[in-house]
Design an enzyme around this catalytic site. Sequence first.
Site, PDB file in Angstrom:
ATOM      1  N   GLY A   1       0.814  -1.200   0.000  1.00  0.00           N
ATOM      2  CA  GLY A   1       0.000   0.000   0.000  1.00  0.00           C
ATOM      3  C   GLY A   1       0.848   1.249   0.000  1.00  0.00           C
ATOM      4  N   PRO A   2       0.222   2.400  -0.136  1.00  0.00           N
ATOM      5  CA  PRO A   2       0.968   3.664  -0.168  1.00  0.00           C
ATOM      6  C   PRO A   2       1.653   3.944   1.169  1.00  0.00           C
ATOM      7  CG  PRO A   2      -1.375   3.989  -0.666  1.00  0.00           C
ATOM      8  CD  PRO A   2      -1.215   2.576  -0.246  1.00  0.00           C
ATOM      9  N   PRO A   3       2.604   4.867   1.200  1.00  0.00           N
ATOM     10  CA  PRO A   3       3.270   5.208   2.473  1.00  0.00           C
ATOM     11  C   PRO A   3       2.287   5.814   3.464  1.00  0.00           C
ATOM     12  CG  PRO A   3       4.504   6.050   0.580  1.00  0.00           C
ATOM     13  CD  PRO A   3       3.198   5.580   0.057  1.00  0.00           C
ATOM     14  N   GLY A   4       2.486   5.487   4.734  1.00  0.00           N
ATOM     15  CA  GLY A   4       1.727   6.129   5.801  1.00  0.00           C
ATOM     16  C   GLY A   4       0.385   5.526   6.118  1.00  0.00           C
ATOM     17  N   VAL A   5       0.037   4.356   5.535  1.00  0.00           N
ATOM     18  CA  VAL A   5      -1.275   3.771   5.826  1.00  0.00           C
ATOM     19  C   VAL A   5      -1.220   2.798   7.004  1.00  0.00           C
ATOM     20  CG1 VAL A   5      -2.115   4.048   3.473  1.00  0.00           C
ATOM     21  CG2 VAL A   5      -0.914   1.958   4.095  1.00  0.00           C
ATOM     22  N   GLY A   6      -0.031   2.608   7.602  1.00  0.00           N
ATOM     23  CA  GLY A   6       0.050   1.794   8.822  1.00  0.00           C
ATOM     24  C   GLY A   6       0.589   0.397   8.624  1.00  0.00           C
ATOM     25  N   LYS A   7       1.360   0.160   7.556  1.00  0.00           N
ATOM     26  CA  LYS A   7       1.864  -1.192   7.305  1.00  0.00           C
ATOM     27  C   LYS A   7       2.857  -1.619   8.382  1.00  0.00           C
ATOM     28  CE  LYS A   7       3.472  -0.134   3.253  1.00  0.00           C
ATOM     29  NZ  LYS A   7       3.063   1.282   3.224  1.00  0.00           N
ATOM     30  N   THR A   8       3.817  -0.754   8.695  1.00  0.00           N
ATOM     31  CA  THR A   8       4.849  -1.114   9.672  1.00  0.00           C
ATOM     32  C   THR A   8       4.267  -1.239  11.077  1.00  0.00           C
ATOM     33  OG1 THR A   8       6.497   0.036   8.328  1.00  0.00           O
ATOM     34  CG2 THR A   8       7.088  -0.465  10.598  1.00  0.00           C
TER      35      THR A   8
ATOM     36  N   LYS B   1      -8.502   5.696  -7.334  1.00  0.00           N
ATOM     37  CA  LYS B   1      -8.967   6.565  -8.417  1.00  0.00           C
ATOM     38  C   LYS B   1     -10.333   7.173  -8.090  1.00  0.00           C
ATOM     39  CE  LYS B   1      -6.348   4.183 -12.030  1.00  0.00           C
ATOM     40  NZ  LYS B   1      -6.399   3.380 -13.270  1.00  0.00           N
TER      41      LYS B   1
ATOM     42  N   SER C   1      -4.036   2.785 -18.432  1.00  0.00           N
ATOM     43  CA  SER C   1      -5.416   3.067 -18.027  1.00  0.00           C
ATOM     44  C   SER C   1      -5.962   4.374 -18.583  1.00  0.00           C
ATOM     45  CB  SER C   1      -5.516   3.085 -16.491  1.00  0.00           C
ATOM     46  OG  SER C   1      -4.747   4.135 -15.958  1.00  0.00           O
TER      47      SER C   1
END
Length: 823
Positions: A367-374, A734, A691
């Site tokens: 996912g994009p940076p900052g969404v809470g993966k770590t 999108k 796209s």
Amino acid sequence: MTDANETAKEEPIKIPDVLPVLPLKDLVIFPFIIVPLSVSREKSINAVDQALAENRVIMLTAQKDFQNEDPAEDDLYRVGTVAIIMRMLKLPDGRIRILVQGLSRARIDYFIQTAPFFKAKITRIEETTAKDRGLETEALIRAVKQNLDRAVGLGKNISPEVMVIAANLDDPARLTDLAASNLDLKLEEAQQILETMDPVERLKKVNDLLSREINLLTMQQEISSAAQGEMNKSQREYFLRQQLKAIQSELGEGEDVAEDVENYRKKIEEKQIPSEAKEEVEKQIKRLERSHPDSAETSIIRTYLDWMTGLPWGVMSADNHDLVRARTILDEDHYDLEKIKERILEYLAVRKLRGQKMKGPILCFVGPPGVGKTSLGRSIARALDRKFVRISLGGVRDEAEIRGHRRTYVGALPGRIIQGINQAATSNPVFMLDEVDKIGADYRGDPSSALLEVLDPEQNFSFRDHYLGVPYDLSNVMFVVTANVLDTIQPAFLDRMEVIRLSGYTDEEKLAIAKQHLIPKQMEENGIKETPVVWTDSGITRIITGYTKEAGLRNLEREIGTVCRKIAVQVAGGNQQESYRITDTSVEKYLGPMKHFAEELLERDQVGVATGLAWTAVGGDILFIEALAVKGKGKLVLTGQLGDVMKESAQAALTYARAHADEQNIPPDYFETHDIHIHVPAGAIPKDGPSAGITMTSAIISMITGRPVRRNVAMTGEVTLRGDVLPIGGLKEKVLAARAAKITTVIMPKLNERDLIDVPEPIKRDMQFYFVEHVEDVLRIALLDRAAADQKTTERAGRESKPLAEPEPAPPVTEQMPVAQPG
């Protein structure tokens, strides 16, 4: 250590009463002796810098405990040596090397300062030398010189230059200092010589120490002779070991090795070490017993045994199988993310039913940076009651970072996987491999290939690190991998992981997360937890929309932290208000003017301008694709930093338009007499992907036919030469971008209808979605006919002379097309 050249003409050096003090560890320096010193402590470096800035003179004194890294005044001897710094060299690691020459004995009267370096008031100690030396003094001088010669003859390592200087010295003070500096004395003995002011008394003490050194050297030769007597001529190795044993026995050494060997054997008995690893440890212990304690090989063996006996072989932490507790912890730490929470609960449920026989899952959060993966990794570890280990793989290019170096290399260590297991102290931690999409590869190997074994449940039960040389079981480890994109990950590597996608957050989700997590956290971190601050929804929304532009939450947290710090300044300065209210109008007072403005709709329906939707690593965005025709020979001009795939999409769109010119009432020779220019702002940002195919097709046909494109319609989809519309990715991002730009209608491929389930219900209720299979369907929805366009132009011209009013909504679409129902 050497004495200054006696023949050189001595220039008097003025010694100040106040000098910087340099503490010495396990070393005493005598007057007129030249010694190199390595200085690494910050205080000591400051003292040297101060001396060099003044007159290069510094006070050298030994510290009583050489292991004390930060000595105080009472930890230093009061009698030392004033020295001059002859040379100074700065090393790359921050240390400095200096060459000093002792000048005179001195006594520290008192310390003037202790920081940033020691500075003291000193008194120079003048040495008295009798004009008429007695017989005793002469005898002592000769005895010292003779004993120095005997010591050298017995193998004492004293340079020939020092022996020449000693033979020519008649001054008892200088002779004793020169002899003492070359005897390898203990700190207390050397300090006692330095503090003895009477030259004759000093001669007696140095002579006694020389006599003791001669006795030791003589005994050393006897030991060597005794060991040699037991030697068999064909057994040189046996002789060397017997000599070593004799020396260790005489000096009382060798007990440390035996104690270490006993500890290593005790550790391998306590741990559940596999048989292969146990055999290797026993083999290395036997090598340690045969090795010399001070050899380089011994150090390598000890380091290896420390790693082997320190690893948590068979040590497991007990999982907490309480599903309700796990769900509560995951909900406390993260908002939404239902897919991941369900997957963790599934793992816990199966683990509870199957016990310890279950292999650890390998999850990949994308996912994009900052969404809470770590941070999700930490929450998973907390929910399972497991240890958490994280390593970042961003920029890692060396395979040895994963598998370790072989022990033949100097400074070899295990790879980061084994180091992480050792850090966790259990064999079943939650192990996070962060930024796995940023792994590099070069001549040193490909770390991704090395990770194939780590992340394969069928192989990682016997992971073999190059340093350990024996298999280690990683099957109980729960690996969690994070990445921003999947394109850069090897297919074989990706195949071993269970991919879970994390989309960007909507503004409503960011608002909820800010109220639930970010604001309490930042208020506590900035010390205003008890301060009455009211955060209104409108104020938080203004921060989200006006000061951040991201799919995640990092910048939002920073901006909230900035507001908290502004309030903290007022509170700490005594200007605290009764209460603070953060609203959409007061935010600018804390954060300044708005930094970001959402992409807005076009002011009117335009010919040759279509609105497309794009996906980026940080979320979704909208693109205005412009098409223009000029007189020419049928060229296609593409600008806006387009990638190869996007250029091919433009070619396909133009070919479709040429092939269907009759259906669109385009003159037959139009494409031979005009050049088509397609531009995609912003020109400084690289763009790529298929796209935008239907968007380019709509812009080209709109430009050629003169039919405007509806300004409130955005579209995404790949186009083929036959006009078929193929599915695309990143649908949720999108749609969020379209909504942020106040677009009400979205055209997308029919095959993406199933992906609409990921879009939150409130957004689906506010927007209209058309699912198409062919470009003709797109053109019927997106383009106005000429009559409607002319009518809107006339109405707009009439409104230009009247006060501004609300823009009219787009006319309803009358064609029967599949539409997503609200809810």
